[in-house]
Design a protein around this motif. Structure first.
Motif, mmCIF file in Angstrom:
data_model
loop_
_atom_site.group_PDB
_atom_site.id
_atom_site.type_symbol
_atom_site.label_atom_id
_atom_site.label_comp_id
_atom_site.label_asym_id
_atom_site.label_seq_id
_atom_site.Cartn_x
_atom_site.Cartn_y
_atom_site.Cartn_z
ATOM 1 N N ALA A 76 0.869 -1.184 0.000
ATOM 2 C CA ALA A 76 0.000 0.000 0.000
ATOM 3 C C ALA A 76 0.900 1.225 0.000
ATOM 4 C CB ALA A 76 -0.923 0.019 1.215
ATOM 5 N N PRO A 77 0.392 2.373 -0.442
ATOM 6 C CA PRO A 77 1.181 3.606 -0.345
ATOM 7 C C PRO A 77 1.477 3.941 1.113
ATOM 8 C CG PRO A 77 -0.669 3.885 -1.864
ATOM 9 C CD PRO A 77 -0.884 2.587 -1.154
ATOM 10 N N GLY A 78 2.316 4.957 1.314
ATOM 11 C CA GLY A 78 2.703 5.356 2.658
ATOM 12 C C GLY A 78 1.519 5.797 3.511
ATOM 13 N N GLN A 79 1.600 5.513 4.806
ATOM 14 C CA GLN A 79 0.626 5.956 5.816
ATOM 15 C C GLN A 79 -0.765 5.347 5.619
ATOM 16 O OE1 GLN A 79 1.036 10.291 5.356
ATOM 17 N NE2 GLN A 79 2.354 10.318 7.169
ATOM 18 N N MET A 80 -0.790 4.160 5.030
ATOM 19 C CA MET A 80 -2.069 3.468 4.837
ATOM 20 C C MET A 80 -2.296 2.372 5.866
ATOM 21 S SD MET A 80 -3.959 4.631 2.291
ATOM 22 C CE MET A 80 -4.878 3.253 1.626
ATOM 23 N N GLY A 81 -1.298 2.116 6.740
ATOM 24 C CA GLY A 81 -1.498 1.132 7.802
ATOM 25 C C GLY A 81 -0.749 -0.166 7.634
ATOM 26 N N LYS A 82 0.252 -0.213 6.754
ATOM 27 C CA LYS A 82 0.987 -1.458 6.511
ATOM 28 C C LYS A 82 1.709 -1.958 7.764
ATOM 29 C CE LYS A 82 3.531 0.338 3.313
ATOM 30 N NZ LYS A 82 2.975 1.700 3.468
ATOM 31 N N THR A 83 2.481 -1.063 8.387
ATOM 32 C CA THR A 83 3.266 -1.464 9.550
ATOM 33 C C THR A 83 2.368 -1.800 10.728
ATOM 34 O OG1 THR A 83 5.025 0.020 8.789
ATOM 35 C CG2 THR A 83 5.195 -0.812 11.029
ATOM 36 N N SER A 84 1.243 -1.117 10.852
ATOM 37 C CA SER A 84 0.295 -1.416 11.929
ATOM 38 C C SER A 84 -0.286 -2.813 11.760
ATOM 39 C CB SER A 84 -0.826 -0.375 11.945
ATOM 40 O OG SER A 84 -0.313 0.914 12.201
ATOM 41 N N LEU A 85 -0.612 -3.181 10.525
ATOM 42 C CA LEU A 85 -1.113 -4.532 10.260
ATOM 43 C C LEU A 85 -0.014 -5.554 10.523
ATOM 44 C CD1 LEU A 85 -3.131 -6.620 9.220
ATOM 45 C CD2 LEU A 85 -2.412 -6.032 6.881
ATOM 46 N N MET A 86 1.199 -5.250 10.070
ATOM 47 C CA MET A 86 2.328 -6.155 10.285
ATOM 48 C C MET A 86 2.527 -6.432 11.771
ATOM 49 S SD MET A 86 6.369 -5.474 9.535
ATOM 50 C CE MET A 86 6.501 -4.466 11.034
ATOM 51 N N ALA A 87 2.450 -5.386 12.595
ATOM 52 C CA ALA A 87 2.649 -5.548 14.037
ATOM 53 C C ALA A 87 1.593 -6.468 14.627
ATOM 54 C CB ALA A 87 2.611 -4.189 14.724
ATOM 55 N N ARG A 88 0.373 -6.405 14.114
ATOM 56 C CA ARG A 88 -0.697 -7.245 14.646
ATOM 57 C C ARG A 88 -0.558 -8.688 14.178
ATOM 58 N NH1 ARG A 88 -1.577 -2.306 15.107
ATOM 59 N NH2 ARG A 88 -2.980 -1.508 16.718
ATOM 60 N N ILE A 89 -0.019 -8.881 12.999
ATOM 61 C CA ILE A 89 0.271 -10.245 12.549
ATOM 62 C C ILE A 89 1.342 -10.872 13.438
ATOM 63 C CG2 ILE A 89 1.202 -11.618 10.646
ATOM 64 C CD1 ILE A 89 -0.003 -9.534 8.726
ATOM 65 N N LEU A 90 2.373 -10.105 13.746
ATOM 66 C CA LEU A 90 3.434 -10.612 14.627
ATOM 67 C C LEU A 90 2.889 -10.907 16.019
ATOM 68 C CD1 LEU A 90 6.454 -8.314 13.675
ATOM 69 C CD2 LEU A 90 5.902 -10.583 12.817
ATOM 70 N N ASP A 91 2.013 -10.044 16.503
ATOM 71 C CA ASP A 91 1.425 -10.254 17.826
ATOM 72 C C ASP A 91 0.596 -11.530 17.846
ATOM 73 O OD1 ASP A 91 0.854 -9.231 20.562
ATOM 74 O OD2 ASP A 91 -1.190 -9.088 19.798
ATOM 75 N N GLU A 92 -0.170 -11.766 16.781
ATOM 76 C CA GLU A 92 -0.961 -12.991 16.681
ATOM 77 C C GLU A 92 -0.049 -14.215 16.661
ATOM 78 O OE1 GLU A 92 -4.551 -15.285 16.121
ATOM 79 O OE2 GLU A 92 -4.131 -13.256 16.835
ATOM 80 N N ALA A 93 1.065 -14.102 15.940
ATOM 81 C CA ALA A 93 2.012 -15.218 15.879
ATOM 82 C C ALA A 93 2.600 -15.504 17.262
ATOM 83 C CB ALA A 93 3.121 -14.900 14.878
#
Length: 480
Positions: free
Chosen positions: A177-194
């Motif tokens: 996604a372009p910048g500031q669309m929430g990519k890193t926020s989603l990534m952090a939640r995937i890692l948390d789920e893992a």
């Protein structure tokens, strides 16, 4: 004095001053600071960005504590200040002692209520939304949305698909996604789920790598192995592996024999900002083919496959993959592909409801989205400033496409990028001046879309992503 004693003193003072208890993130900062940890360590441990901890939550916490205990408090001196408070606590008034005695009772009661609402997964949707609204605190929207934040908005079914996929042996998830669309926020939640399912996780950002790292494939892969190995406390054998011939062979051997064989649980490695590698074509081709090979190793069905099934990858990038990669050697055509879209009106409405004091009508939400669309960061920025009464919605909309508006930094960032690419600026000038979608050459359209400046319409035609961009760049691009 131990930390628990210090915490009781501080929390009691905060309750007396603000009528609320210290939040979890504030307690985490205090506890980590008590242990002598730096802001970047605190941020990494608790899943936040360093910028958010150091320049937002931290300063507000020290200011609040200063007001609560009546003297200047900072990260460096708060232990000494607390010792003075402890000594004075022995001579505290009956009212102060009553506040202290009630602190733990209130915290226990609050926690009990929370558990009652959420036990047995029986929280109704209405109660869950009410709980979120009550817990929401003002939070400046910068960088990753913290894991504990109420201002993260799910975009179904994306999150659930990612949570399921990351638990699959040898999985690979690509988030674009372009910048500031929430990519890193989603990534952090995937890692948390893992992590919640027993996985070890390592997060790397290529944006933080020194430019010297990209001088050669061997240097880059050595940095990559060191970064992963350091976070897993498995650096002791790296020098031995680096005597083997072939950079990719060394990297594969190190991961297989020193990392995957040594850990009992799955390992999730997230790579943020992989588009930083794209300009270094030789490195990119070899590195991405290596990631694809590891993905394939998990599918072979032999003993080695069992090891490589432990490895799960999350790739995050803003730009389209414009480097030519062999279709059989690219990680960008396998695994789960996720492309984040803007918020829809219902999601914006949910976000509005989580901002205390904002009782917006559908018409007000429509006016905001007419200007900025559903761009997550731009929406949150608007709601933050309106909630804090820095500006009204009407004033915000009037000044939004100007240098006096709240989006000036965001807009100047895009303008700066266009100034460095005159041909792209000229192409975008055509787009913002046209009242209807137009068709550009594929390369220009491709790059403008990657920057987040346009959206595709039918028949490969494009238009500005939002009216904010149209109004701002109509005037600015004429001057280039």
């Amino acid at each position: 004095m131990d930390f628990e004693t210090a915490f009781q003193i501080l929390d009691s003072a905060v309750v007396a001053q603000t009528k609320r208890h210290l939040k979890d993130i504030e307690v985490a900062i205090l506890r980590s600071s008590w242990q002598g940890k730096k802001y970047d360590e605190i941020a990494q441990t608790h899943g936040y960005t360093t910028e958010y901890i150091q320049h937002d939550v931290g300063p507000k916490l020290w200011q609040m504590l200063s007001q609560a205990i009546g003297e200047k408090v900072s990260k460096k001196n708060f232990q000494a200040a607390l010792e003075r408070q402890r000594l004075s606590h022995t001579a505290a008034s009956p009212e102060q002692l009553e506040v202290t005695s009630q602190t733990q009772k209130l915290m226990s009661s609050s926690q009990l209520n929370m558990e009652e609402m959420t036990s047995n997964n029986s929280v109704s949707q209405g109660n869950e939304e009410a709980l979120v609204t009550v817990l929401a605190e003002p939070e400046f929207p910068v960088g990753q949305v913290p894991l504990a934040s109420s201002f993260y908005i799910n975009r179904p079914p994306i999150e659930e698909r990612c949570y399921q996929e990351i638990l699959q042996p040898g999985s690979l998830i690509r988030i674009k996604a372009p910048g500031q669309m929430g990519k890193t926020s989603l990534m952090a939640r995937i890692l948390d789920e893992a992590r919640n399912h027993g996985c070890q996780t390592v997060s790397l950002s290529f944006h933080l790598a020194d430019k010297a790292v990209f001088t050669s494939l061997d240097t880059f892969l050595r940095w990559f192995c060191e970064s992963v190995g350091r976070k897993l406390k498995q650096l002791h054998q790296l020098d031995d592996y680096w005597s083997i011939y072939g950079s990719k062979d060394k990297t594969t051997a190190y991961f297989e024999e020193c990392l995957l064989e040594e850990i009992d649980s799955p390992l999730v490695v997230s790579l943020d900002g992989v588009d930083r590698i794209f300009p270094y074509r030789d490195i990119a081709e070899d590195f991405f083919s290596l990631l694809r090979a590891w993905y394939e190793y998990a599918k072979y069905g032999d003993r080695s496959s069992e090891l490589w099934q432990k490895l799960r990858l999350v790739l995050v990038h803003s730009k389209e993959v414009y480097i030519p990669l062999n279709i059989n050697q690219s990680p960008f055509n396998v695994g789960l592909s996720v492309e984040l879209q803007e918020f829809n009106p219902e999601q914006v409405q949910t976000l509005v409801e989580r901002h205390q004091g904002l009782n917006w009508t559908d018409a007000q939400i429509e006016k905001l989205m007419d200007m900025i669309g559903g761009h997550p960061n731009l929406v949150r920025l608007a709601l933050y400033h309106v909630q804090h009464q820095d500006i009204t919605l009407e004033q915000l909309l009037q000044t939004a496409p100007t240098e006096a508006g709240i989006y000036s930094d965001h807009l100047r960032g895009h303008l700066c990028n266009l100034e460095h690419h005159p041909n792209l600026a000229a192409a975008y000038s055509q787009v913002v001046k046209s009242s209807v979608p137009i068709e550009l050459d594929s390369e220009s359209a491709f790059k403008l879309h990657s920057m987040g400046l346009v959206v595709y319409c039918n028949e490969n035609k494009i238009m500005p992503r939002c009216d904010l961009y149209r109004q701002y760049f109509q005037n600015r691009l004429v001057q280039l």
